[in-house]
Scaffold this motif. Structure first.
Motif, PDB file in Angstrom:
ATOM      1  N   ARG A 194       6.072 -13.225   3.436  1.00  0.00           N
ATOM      2  CA  ARG A 194       7.439 -13.012   2.966  1.00  0.00           C
ATOM      3  C   ARG A 194       7.988 -14.319   2.406  1.00  0.00           C
ATOM      4  N   ASN A 224       7.654   0.694  -5.408  1.00  0.00           N
ATOM      5  CA  ASN A 224       8.057  -0.650  -5.813  1.00  0.00           C
ATOM      6  C   ASN A 224       9.177  -0.482  -6.822  1.00  0.00           C
ATOM      7  N   CYS A 237      10.631   1.752   0.391  1.00  0.00           N
ATOM      8  CA  CYS A 237      10.714   1.122  -0.919  1.00  0.00           C
ATOM      9  C   CYS A 237      11.192  -0.319  -0.779  1.00  0.00           C
ATOM     10  N   SER A 238      10.969  -1.091  -1.821  1.00  0.00           N
ATOM     11  CA  SER A 238      11.477  -2.461  -1.878  1.00  0.00           C
ATOM     12  C   SER A 238      11.348  -2.952  -3.307  1.00  0.00           C
ATOM     13  N   THR A 295      10.184  -6.427  -5.240  1.00  0.00           N
ATOM     14  CA  THR A 295       9.533  -7.717  -5.016  1.00  0.00           C
ATOM     15  C   THR A 295      10.080  -8.806  -5.948  1.00  0.00           C
ATOM     16  N   ALA A 333       7.961  -6.393   2.069  1.00  0.00           N
ATOM     17  CA  ALA A 333       9.408  -6.400   2.263  1.00  0.00           C
ATOM     18  C   ALA A 333      10.104  -6.973   1.041  1.00  0.00           C
ATOM     19  N   GLY A 334      11.352  -6.592   0.888  1.00  0.00           N
ATOM     20  CA  GLY A 334      12.188  -7.184  -0.146  1.00  0.00           C
ATOM     21  C   GLY A 334      12.883  -8.414   0.405  1.00  0.00           C
ATOM     22  N   THR A 376      17.117 -10.149   0.731  1.00  0.00           N
ATOM     23  CA  THR A 376      18.075  -9.089   1.055  1.00  0.00           C
ATOM     24  C   THR A 376      18.298  -9.066   2.564  1.00  0.00           C
ATOM     25  N   TYR A 412      14.909   1.005   2.692  1.00  0.00           N
ATOM     26  CA  TYR A 412      14.609  -0.265   2.024  1.00  0.00           C
ATOM     27  C   TYR A 412      14.010  -1.225   3.043  1.00  0.00           C
ATOM     28  N   LEU A 413      12.835  -1.759   2.724  1.00  0.00           N
ATOM     29  CA  LEU A 413      12.069  -2.548   3.678  1.00  0.00           C
ATOM     30  C   LEU A 413      12.575  -3.986   3.747  1.00  0.00           C
ATOM     31  N   LEU A 414      13.023  -4.382   4.929  1.00  0.00           N
ATOM     32  CA  LEU A 414      13.394  -5.771   5.188  1.00  0.00           C
ATOM     33  C   LEU A 414      12.289  -6.511   5.926  1.00  0.00           C
TER      34      LEU A 414
END
Length: 402
Positions: free
Chosen positions: A29, A293, A319-320, A322, A352-353, A356, A367-369
């Motif tokens: 990350r 994505n 979802c995220s 990149t 992960a995004g 955010t 939404y993937l953290l």
């Protein structure tokens, strides 16, 4: 559509050179955005600059193509053994049966910017060593790559803003299905320049922080640069014997909502149409998609429009974006994110995004953290450009059931 084999691929961005560096950064990350110190640009923003581009020297026979964009292209081509794979395909099919389909938004426009600083003070003439065709022309990129490999098949430049690097897959697929070629080099390259940095700043779309896609406090993009390439081929007859290491292009979707020159349709009409068409062309239902994505530029309107389309069509799919890691690489974004999707499929990683911290409550997506490491069978990659030029690509593992 009939699946196509995405047989080899590579990506170079501010995350690093090649697949190993890209995967390591995604797993950790770790983003590549840094405060802007490019050229003499004075903007309070973050950028995704690729290392060693200035030190890259084009081979002597390609001197007419010298510019930052083509140097970045050569740097990208020489990662992960990709150049060798293309040469093997040319030997197998013949150089006239390999097409080149590449996306870019500004190509080598930096070379023109620098040339204008060296105009003759009396006549205003550009310097004699400036070659528009080999640098600034959008076709300079595919012409350079075609020359680099000695290929003689069709070569096309796609410049449809931020969907360019995804739409190349569509053009290549048409020529493959028409029997005009046997394989295609697809991808995208865009490099930093004054035009894009000052241009997006004039639109009040550039953030003073590393961009935060889908965050409640998002306030603009971080511009990056990068190069990504792939080799697209017809699926061999012995496809049943292939393994999950092989990645397939299963579906594609395009739309042009033409809502506004620079703003997306507020309800995400074009985005939804592109995603729905990609699903339909692959014969898949929304529940069969494991990860999306997102285009996710981190502007207020773009994320809202795409998010509404997702809520309507794929509301519960992880979802995220990149772009928090790579920045928005414009004409290269669709290609870089296609490669990231291929890595997600191959390694069972939903990235992960990053940056955010507070997902927008008005866009209640999954939404993937944090990264999720689990089997990934099918993924959707979105690339949406100015003027409503939209493209969605659907990839899957070759060992996944139909």
């Amino acid at each position: 559509m009939s699946p196509l084999l995405f047989s080899h691929f590579t990506a170079t961005s501010c995350l690093g050179h090649g697949l190993d560096a890209t995967l390591a950064a995604l797993r950790a990350r770790r983003g590549g955005l840094v405060p802007c110190a490019f050229s003499d640009i004075r903007l309070d923003t973050y950028i995704g600059e690729v290392g060693r581009v200035d030190e890259t020297v084009l081979h002597a026979e390609h001197a007419e193509f010298d510019c930052r964009n083509n140097r970045l292209a050569q740097l990208g081509l020489e990662q992960d053994g990709f150049a060798e794979r293309v040469r093997e395909a040319a030997a197998r099919f013949g150089p006239h049966r390999i097409g080149v389909f590449l996306g870019t938004s500004t190509a080598g426009i930096l070379q023109t910017e620098l040339a204008y600083r060296r105009r003759d003070p009396g006549t205003g003439a550009l310097p004699a060593d400036f070659h528009y065709r080999g640098s600034h022309s959008p076709y300079s990129l595919p012409e350079f790559v075609r020359s680099y490999f000695g290929l003689r098949g069709p070569a096309v430049s796609i410049s449809s803003a931020c969907s360019s690097g995804a739409k190349v897959f569509v053009s290549a697929r048409r020529m493959l299905e028409a029997g005009l070629i046997d394989a295609a080099v697809v991808g995208g390259v865009d490099s930093l320049c004054h035009t894009t940095l000052y241009g997006f700043n004039s639109l009040e779309l550039v953030s003073g922080l590393p961009c935060r896609p889908y965050d409640a406090q998002r306030n603009g993009i971080s511009i990056g640069e990068g190069a990504a390439f792939g080799l697209l081929e017809r699926l061999p007859a012995a496809s049943a014997a292939r393994t999950g290491e092989d990645i397939l292009l299963l579906g594609i979707g395009e739309s042009s909502d033409a809502h506004h020159m620079s703003a997306p349709h507020p309800q995400g009409l074009g985005a939804r149409m592109a995603m729905a068409q990609a699903l339909a062309s692959a014969g898949l239902a929304p529940a069969q998609i494991d990860y999306v994505n997102l285009h996710g530029t981190a502007t207020r309107s773009n994320d809202a429009a795409e998010g509404r389309a997702m809520l309507d069509l794929l509301p519960s799919v992880p979802c995220s974006s990149t772009k928090g890691a790579t920045g928005h690489t414009l004409g290269a974004a669709g290609a870089i994110e296609a490669v990231i999707c291929a890595l997600a499929l191959r390694h069972g990683l939903m990235p992960a995004g990053i940056n955010t911290t507070e997902p927008d409550p008005e866009l209640p997506l999954d939404y993937l953290l944090e990264n999720r490491e689990q089997p990934v069978r099918r993924v959707l990659s979105n690339a949406f450009g100015f003027g409503g030029s939209n493209c969605s690509l659907l990839f899957g593992r070759a060992d996944s059931p139909a």
